[in-house]
Design an enzyme around this catalytic site. Structure first.
Site, short mmCIF file in Angstrom:
data_model
loop_
_atom_site.label_atom_id
_atom_site.label_comp_id
_atom_site.label_asym_id
_atom_site.label_seq_id
_atom_site.Cartn_x
_atom_site.Cartn_y
_atom_site.Cartn_z
N HIS A 64 0.84 -1.20 0.00
CA HIS A 64 0.00 0.00 0.00
C HIS A 64 0.87 1.24 0.00
O HIS A 64 1.95 1.25 0.61
CB HIS A 64 -0.86 0.04 1.27
CG HIS A 64 -1.99 -0.91 1.23
ND1 HIS A 64 -3.28 -0.53 0.97
CD2 HIS A 64 -2.04 -2.24 1.42
CE1 HIS A 64 -4.08 -1.58 1.01
NE2 HIS A 64 -3.34 -2.63 1.27
N GLY A 108 0.56 -5.29 1.24
CA GLY A 108 -0.55 -5.50 0.32
C GLY A 108 -0.12 -6.11 -1.01
O GLY A 108 -0.92 -6.77 -1.68
N TYR A 138 -4.53 -6.56 10.19
CA TYR A 138 -4.88 -7.01 8.83
C TYR A 138 -6.31 -7.55 8.82
O TYR A 138 -6.82 -7.97 9.84
CB TYR A 138 -3.86 -8.05 8.32
CG TYR A 138 -3.67 -7.88 6.84
CD1 TYR A 138 -3.01 -6.77 6.33
CD2 TYR A 138 -4.20 -8.79 5.95
CE1 TYR A 138 -2.89 -6.57 4.96
CE2 TYR A 138 -4.07 -8.60 4.57
CZ TYR A 138 -3.42 -7.49 4.10
OH TYR A 138 -3.32 -7.29 2.75
O1 YZS Z 1 11.73 9.16 -1.02
P1 YZS Z 1 11.09 8.98 -2.38
O2 YZS Z 1 10.11 10.04 -2.76
O3 YZS Z 1 12.09 8.63 -3.47
O4 YZS Z 1 10.18 7.64 -2.25
C1 YZS Z 1 10.78 6.41 -1.86
C2 YZS Z 1 9.86 5.70 -0.89
O5 YZS Z 1 9.28 6.58 0.07
C3 YZS Z 1 8.78 5.19 -1.84
N1 YZS Z 1 8.06 4.05 -1.26
C4 YZS Z 1 6.82 4.12 -0.78
N2 YZS Z 1 5.96 5.13 -0.69
C5 YZS Z 1 4.76 4.86 -0.14
N3 YZS Z 1 4.39 3.64 0.28
C6 YZS Z 1 5.21 2.59 0.22
N4 YZS Z 1 4.82 1.39 0.63
C7 YZS Z 1 6.51 2.81 -0.33
N5 YZS Z 1 7.60 2.03 -0.55
C8 YZS Z 1 8.53 2.81 -1.12
O6 YZS Z 1 9.52 4.77 -2.99
C9 YZS Z 1 10.73 5.52 -3.09
C10 YZS Z 1 11.89 4.54 -3.17
O7 YZS Z 1 11.95 3.84 -1.94
P2 YZS Z 1 13.31 3.71 -1.08
O8 YZS Z 1 12.87 3.36 0.31
O9 YZS Z 1 14.18 4.88 -1.26
O10 YZS Z 1 13.96 2.41 -1.80
P3 YZS Z 1 14.97 1.36 -1.16
O11 YZS Z 1 15.98 2.05 -0.26
O12 YZS Z 1 15.47 0.56 -2.32
O13 YZS Z 1 14.09 0.42 -0.21
C11 YZS Z 1 13.13 -0.43 -0.78
C12 YZS Z 1 12.13 -0.90 0.34
C13 YZS Z 1 11.04 -1.72 -0.36
C14 YZS Z 1 12.89 -1.79 1.33
C15 YZS Z 1 11.58 0.35 1.07
O14 YZS Z 1 11.07 1.29 0.09
C16 YZS Z 1 10.46 0.02 2.00
O15 YZS Z 1 10.67 -0.46 3.12
N6 YZS Z 1 9.21 0.29 1.59
C17 YZS Z 1 8.03 0.02 2.39
C18 YZS Z 1 7.70 -1.42 2.29
C19 YZS Z 1 6.52 -1.76 3.17
O16 YZS Z 1 6.65 -1.79 4.40
N7 YZS Z 1 5.36 -1.99 2.55
C20 YZS Z 1 4.14 -2.38 3.25
C21 YZS Z 1 3.12 -1.25 3.22
N8 YZS Z 1 1.92 -1.67 3.98
C22 YZS Z 1 0.95 -2.40 3.43
O17 YZS Z 1 0.99 -2.76 2.28
C23 YZS Z 1 -0.27 -2.75 4.25
C24 YZS Z 1 -0.94 -1.54 4.76
S1 YZS Z 1 0.17 -3.93 5.52
O18 YZS Z 1 1.41 -3.42 6.18
O19 YZS Z 1 -0.96 -3.98 6.46
O20 YZS Z 1 0.38 -5.19 4.84
#
Ligand code: YZS
Length: 259
Positions: A64, A108, A138
């Site tokens: 998400h 998600g 969730y």
């Molecule tokens: O800083 P900029 O503008 O370049 O943006 C960054 C991140 O902020 C953005 N981005 C996201 N923005 C909003 N929502 C997200 N989920 C999201 N993920 C990433 O993308 C740009 C590049 O990300 P970086 O962090 O700089 O990339 P990197 O250092 O390569 O790290 C990659 C990961 C995937 C490790 C990192 O972006 C990350 O931890 N992302 C969040 C992953 C996550 O926790 N997703 C779950 C979200 N929650 C849900 O889907 C449900 C609500 S739940 O949790 O209930 O299942």
């Protein structure tokens, strides 16, 4: 900007998630475009759909868009949100939806992948289920998507620890149908889709629908459902939920107090 690129060739629809700057996180626009592409493929009577990211993507889907999650009070995963509509559309799509996965899959994004009918991944794949890390209760339909694919203890470990399930484990526990090298994954996936297309579309459609009904879960007493919803509400109205989302935005570890 097209956050999703779609094309239909030889009865196989392909939807490519194309928002790599934001790691294909599921914002409203990307979801809407994916829903539209699926509607078009349904109208065109596609016999299989491949859902993928750009070739070589490091992240298939970052889950998400955390910036679009409500900070408190509203259910972040309510029945009517576009994401839930998309999952239901994938699950009910009248032909198989095949996920071709490279790279990390988060939150998600895992739910979306597991809602597909067949998953093919490379050794760069990992699946991380994050709600406990963000303080999110969730929802029951999402949990059911996991239970009907994997063993219960694996589902619990995945959700309680929020640790990545790497490709080999994902194959072993039944998330992935096939683990294929990066060089072969496209050919492998489209050959599998073509094989499906050579079979009776009506038979495939009805088998998919039956499997959906047969695995939709057990009937639940109304009181149990209300209880689940009440306990979920307590969590998304809590200080911990606000802390989880705020900490993500501030790029720091959350400090949960259990309140
Ligand atoms: O800083 P900029 O503008 O370049 O943006 C960054 C991140 O902020 C953005 N981005 C996201 N923005 C909003 N929502 C997200 N989920 C999201 N993920 C990433 O993308 C740009 C590049 O990300 P970086 O962090 O700089 O990339 P990197 O250092 O390569 O790290 C990659 C990961 C995937 C490790 C990192 O972006 C990350 O931890 N992302 C969040 C992953 C996550 O926790 N997703 C779950 C979200 N929650 C849900 O889907 C449900 C609500 S739940 O949790 O209930 O299942």
């Amino acid at each position: 900007m097209a956050l999703v690129v779609s094309k239909l060739e030889k009865s196989i629809g392909t939807i490519t998630l194309n928002h790599h700057e934001k790691l294909n996180c599921l914002n409203r626009e990307l979801i809407t475009q994916t829903i539209q592409a699926l509607h078009e493929f349904e109208r065109a009577k596609a016999k299989a759909v491949v859902l993928r990211a750009m070739p070589g993507a490091k992240v298939w889907c970052a889950g998400h868009d955390v910036n679009e999650l409500p900070l408190a009070g509203d259910d972040p995963l309510g029945y009517t949100i576009p994401f839930e509509q998309l999952l239901r559309q994938v699950i009910a799509f009248p032909a198989p939806v095949i996920a071709l996965i490279e790279g990390g899959v988060w939150g998600g994004g895992c739910d979306l992948a597991l809602s597909c009918d067949i998953l093919i991944g490379t050794n760069t794949v990992s699946f991380t289920m994050t709600p406990a890390k963000l303080g999110i209760p969730y929802n029951a339909s999402g949990l059911n998507h996991f239970i009907r694919v994997m063993g219960l203890h694996k589902v619990k470990e995945m959700l309680f620890t929020a640790q990545p399930v790497p490709a080999e484990d994902a194959l072993r526990v039944g998330i992935l149908n096939h683990l294929v090298s990066r060089d072969e994954v496209d050919t492998f996936t489209y050959e599998l889709a073509s094989r499906i297309c050579r079979n009776s579309p009506l038979a495939v459609q009805v088998i998919k629908a039956q499997l959906r009904f047969l695995t939709q879960g057990h009937l639940m007493p109304v009181e149990a459902f209300e209880e689940i919803e009440a306990t979920r509400r307590r969590v998304y109205q809590s200080a911990d939920y606000r802390e989880g989302i705020t900490a993500f935005k501030e790029k720091r570890a959350p400090e949960f107090k259990g309140q």
